[in-house]
Structure formats: structure tokens, C-alpha cells
Write a protein that holds these residues in place. Structure first.
Motif, PDB file in Angstrom:
ATOM      1  N   HIS A 128      17.560  -0.549  10.688  1.00  0.00           N
ATOM      2  CA  HIS A 128      15.850  -0.534  10.754  1.00  0.00           C
ATOM      3  C   HIS A 128      15.698  -0.331  12.292  1.00  0.00           C
ATOM      4  O   HIS A 128      14.347  -0.115  12.349  1.00  0.00           O
ATOM      5  CB  HIS A 128      15.692  -1.883  10.012  1.00  0.00           C
ATOM      6  CG  HIS A 128      15.903  -2.025   8.690  1.00  0.00           C
ATOM      7  ND1 HIS A 128      15.818  -1.092   7.735  1.00  0.00           N
ATOM      8  CD2 HIS A 128      16.650  -2.800   8.240  1.00  0.00           C
ATOM      9  CE1 HIS A 128      16.456  -1.291   6.642  1.00  0.00           C
ATOM     10  NE2 HIS A 128      16.963  -2.350   6.893  1.00  0.00           N
ATOM     11  N   TYR A 142       7.656  -2.018   8.539  1.00  0.00           N
ATOM     12  CA  TYR A 142       9.017  -2.728   8.144  1.00  0.00           C
ATOM     13  C   TYR A 142       9.108  -3.212   6.748  1.00  0.00           C
ATOM     14  O   TYR A 142      10.258  -2.901   6.230  1.00  0.00           O
ATOM     15  CB  TYR A 142       8.897  -3.970   8.862  1.00  0.00           C
ATOM     16  CG  TYR A 142      10.194  -4.526   9.344  1.00  0.00           C
ATOM     17  CD1 TYR A 142      11.415  -3.638   9.638  1.00  0.00           C
ATOM     18  CD2 TYR A 142      10.726  -6.055   9.059  1.00  0.00           C
ATOM     19  CE1 TYR A 142      12.576  -4.272   9.845  1.00  0.00           C
ATOM     20  CE2 TYR A 142      11.660  -6.605   9.559  1.00  0.00           C
ATOM     21  CZ  TYR A 142      12.955  -5.688   9.938  1.00  0.00           C
ATOM     22  OH  TYR A 142      13.915  -6.127   9.952  1.00  0.00           O
ATOM     23  N   CYS A 156      13.137   2.645  12.814  1.00  0.00           N
ATOM     24  CA  CYS A 156      11.841   2.115  12.211  1.00  0.00           C
ATOM     25  C   CYS A 156      11.093   1.077  13.414  1.00  0.00           C
ATOM     26  O   CYS A 156       9.872   1.471  13.837  1.00  0.00           O
ATOM     27  CB  CYS A 156      12.260   1.229  11.288  1.00  0.00           C
ATOM     28  SG  CYS A 156      10.747   0.268  10.385  1.00  0.00           S
ATOM     29  N   LEU A 157      11.748  -0.068  13.807  1.00  0.00           N
ATOM     30  CA  LEU A 157      10.900  -0.825  14.681  1.00  0.00           C
ATOM     31  C   LEU A 157      10.398  -0.172  15.979  1.00  0.00           C
ATOM     32  O   LEU A 157       9.340  -0.561  16.497  1.00  0.00           O
ATOM     33  CB  LEU A 157      11.590  -2.107  14.754  1.00  0.00           C
ATOM     34  CG  LEU A 157      11.760  -2.994  13.829  1.00  0.00           C
ATOM     35  CD1 LEU A 157      12.591  -4.322  13.980  1.00  0.00           C
ATOM     36  CD2 LEU A 157      10.327  -3.340  13.318  1.00  0.00           C
ATOM     37  N   LEU A 180       6.907 -10.334  10.730  1.00  0.00           N
ATOM     38  CA  LEU A 180       7.968  -9.472  10.311  1.00  0.00           C
ATOM     39  C   LEU A 180       9.154 -10.415   9.604  1.00  0.00           C
ATOM     40  O   LEU A 180       9.908  -9.772   9.007  1.00  0.00           O
ATOM     41  CB  LEU A 180       8.744  -8.790  11.590  1.00  0.00           C
ATOM     42  CG  LEU A 180       7.728  -7.701  12.240  1.00  0.00           C
ATOM     43  CD1 LEU A 180       8.665  -6.831  13.321  1.00  0.00           C
ATOM     44  CD2 LEU A 180       6.995  -6.936  11.396  1.00  0.00           C
TER      45      LEU A 180
END
Length: 355
Positions: free
Chosen positions: A23, A112, A27-28, A283
Motif C-alpha cells: 500500500h 487508504y 497508495c500512500l 489511518l
């Protein structure tokens, strides 16, 4: 035979490596850049000045309900901002909408959630957070009309106009669209032979726009906002994910299946209550639901998962204690009950529609 401590450390490491490898890069990293850009280029002060009780409801509640996408904050960060606008004469409805929506609609958390827990749950979280924030604000305004009456008596209505930065509108639109495109393509299941050229082309677009349409100070602000968010959130996410992996070794997700394994009203209400008590940094609610409660292993149903996502980031026992000092115990109790009940109901509706 592995001793318990070693086994827990290994479980924490495996969980952390899994989240990082799946991720972080796709993503992040893009999400942090998007959140930093929003924080740098969207005028926060102008937004917060639209919360007067005399401002048109579609404007004040609309802005308040999506403010989290601009501010990208967690529940602990939203409290001083809420205190400021509340004491400066905000209507109680828009102020409470802002208080709930700020952490709930956090752009990092929404992205997320969609990446880790699934696109459907990510979209449901975003839509429900905006809807619930407006409903909660309207109910608070209806119950505590005397607050707005005192505000009107103390000061005239105020309006604000956002400053014009002089940049062509299409440049800002193309800039954000390119950043979002990098995130979507990078996080997709497309092969790297397709991903890399597209991400590379979009990155060039961002670079050209930054060089030719943004001022040097604006780019510096973007870099600062991105770094500030990263250093505040990423270390907590790393440590928290590792700790959750260790916790899952001692308390496996199967433990919670009898309580959160279905979409009954009891399960969703219990999840909302748990979320309203626990403190979950920004998160970290995602791996808590995915790993600790077992949503990723199909041990937690979608309804309780959404209820926890809606209640957890917005309220917690520590934040409620602070809120009570800002607007009083009576308003705080009503606010907390609204968050718990509406989050539980939203989870129930989602779980039984999707399930």
C-alpha cells in the motif's frame, strides 16, 4: 518451539511488511502529495469564515461537510480549530458538522480505506461521512437554537471571499487531476508495462505545471505541507501497524467474530460505541479493522466495519472530554449520542444493502 514474545514480534513484522509492500508506494505516497497540495493551495481561512449562523445553509453546511478533504486532519488536530471557530461566533450546526467531518472525510483515510479494505467500503465511508455530518449539524442546530440566537445578538453576519491567486483555473484543475490520476493508475491492477508510462507521463504534466504556473513560494508550501503530514502520520502508522500485528498474535481476529461477524443492528451499534470510546490516530483505523477485527479475513461484516470507520476517527473518549470543555457537557452528550446512533444505523443500512 517459538516463545510468545518472538512469535508476536514476527507477527508484527509480517503485518508491517505486508502493509508497506502492498500500500505505501502505490497508495500512500501519492495520497500524501495530494493532501499536501490541498493543504497548500486551498485557502483554509476563507473556508472557516463561512460558518456564521446567518450564512445560507447550503453554503455553510456544504463547506463544513467537505472541509476534511481540505484540512486532512485527525480528531486530535480538529479540536483546537473547532474551538476557534466556535468561540468566534460560528453557528453551532456548521461548527459541529466541521467537527465531525474533518477527520471522517480525511482524504488520506478515504483513499487508504478504499485501497486496503475495498473500493465499496471506501466510497460508503466518504458518502456516509458527508451525509451524517450534515444531519448531525442540523439536529444540533435545531436542538440548541439558543446558541445561534446569542451569536446573532452579539455580532452581525460575516462573509468572506477567497483570495484570487492569479493562476488560470485550468492549471489548478489539471494539476490536481494529474495527481489523482497518478494515484488511481499506480494503485490499479494494471501491469507495470502500462502503469509506468502513464504514471511517468502524468508526473511530467505535474512538473510542467509546477514550473510554469506556480510560484516558488507555493511549491515550497506544498513540499512543507506534504512533509508535515508525512512526519506526523507515517511514524504512527508504522508503529501502530506493527503493534496491531503483535496484538493479533495474542488476540486473534476470530475473537471478535461473534460480536462483529454479522450486519445486525446490535453488531453495528456495538461497533459504533467501540469507535466512540477508542482513540485511533489517522489511518490506523484501517489496519485495526482489517487486522485486529478481521475484516480482511472476512471475520468482520461490512456493516460493523463502516460503523466503526464513521464513529472512530471523529470521536473518542479523550476528544469528548475536550469537547465538553468547549461547548459544555449537555451539547457534548447530544453530539456523542448522535454520532453513535447515526453511525450504527449507517452501518446497518450499508451492511444489509451490500450484504
Amino acid at each position: 518451539m517459538t516463545d510468545p514474545l518472538t512469535g508476536a514480534l514476527l507477527a508484527g513484522a509480517v503485518t508491517l511488511v505486508g502493509y508497506l509492500s502492498e500500500h505505501v508506494l502505490t497508495c500512500l505516497v501519492p495520497a500524501f502529495f495530494i493532501a499536501g497540495a490541498i493543504g497548500a493551495f486551498v485557502k483554509k481561512d476563507a473556508i472557516l469564515k463561512y460558518f456564521s449562523p446567518d450564512t445560507k445553509k447550503t453554503v455553510s453546511y456544504g463547506i463544513a461537510s467537505v472541509s476534511g478533504t481540505v484540512l486532512a486532519v485527525c480528531s486530535c488536530t480538529i479540536l483546537p480549530m473547532f474551538a476557534g471557530i466556535y468561540k468566534k461566533g460560528s453557528g453551532i450546526g456548521p461548527a459541529v458538522t466541521f467537527l465531525y467531518a474533518g477527520p471522517a472525510i480525511n482524504v488520506l483515510a478515504i483513499i487508504y480505506t478504499a485501497k486496503v479494505l475495498g473500493f465499496d467500503l471506501g466510497v460508503a465511508r466518504a458518502v456516509a461521512a458527508v451525509t451524517l455530518s450534515i444531519v448531525i449539524g442540523l439536529v444540533m442546530a435545531a436542538v440548541f437554537r439558543d446558541h445561534d440566537a446569542r451569536v446573532r445578538a452579539a455580532a452581525p453576519a460575516r462573509t468572506a471571499q477567497a483570495d484570487d491567486d492569479g493562476r488560470p483555473w485550468w492549471a489548478t484543475l489539471a494539476f490536481f487531476a494529474s495527481l489523482v490520476g497518478i494515484l488511481i493508475v499506480g494503485a490499479s491492477q494494471l501491469p507495470w508495462t502500462i502503469k509506468f508510462p502513464v504514471v511517468y507521463a502524468l508526473t511530467l504534466v505535474v512538473a510542467v505545471l509546477v514550473i510554469y504556473t506556480f510560484e516558488r513560494d507555493e511549491v515550497t508550501d506544498w513540499a512543507y505541507e506534504t512533509w508535515d503530514l508525512t512526519k506526523k502520520i507515517f511514524p504512527i502508522l508504522i508503529a501502530g501497524t506493527f503493534a496491531l500485528g503483535m496484538l493479533a498474535y495474542f488476540i486473534p481476529p476470530e475473537t471478535f467474530a461473534p460480536y462483529f461477524g454479522d450486519n445486525s443492528i446490535g453488531a453495528t451499534m456495538l461497533a459504533a460505541l467501540v469507535g466512540a470510546v477508542l482513540y485511533m490516530p489517522t489511518l490506523l483505523e484501517v489496519p485495526i479493522i482489517g487486522t485486529t477485527f478481521g475484516y480482511s479475513a472476512d471475520l468482520m461484516a461490512g456493516g460493523p466495519a463502516l460503523a466503526l470507520l464513521l464513529a472512530g476517527p471523529s470521536v473518542s473518549l479523550p476528544s469528548l472530554l475536550v469537547i465538553s470543555r468547549i461547548m459544555g457537557a449537555k451539547k457534548t452528550v447530544v453530539y456523542a449520542l448522535l454520532v453513535i446512533v447515526l453511525s450504527g444505523l449507517a452501518g446497518f443500512v450499508y451492511g444489509n444493502i451490500v450484504g
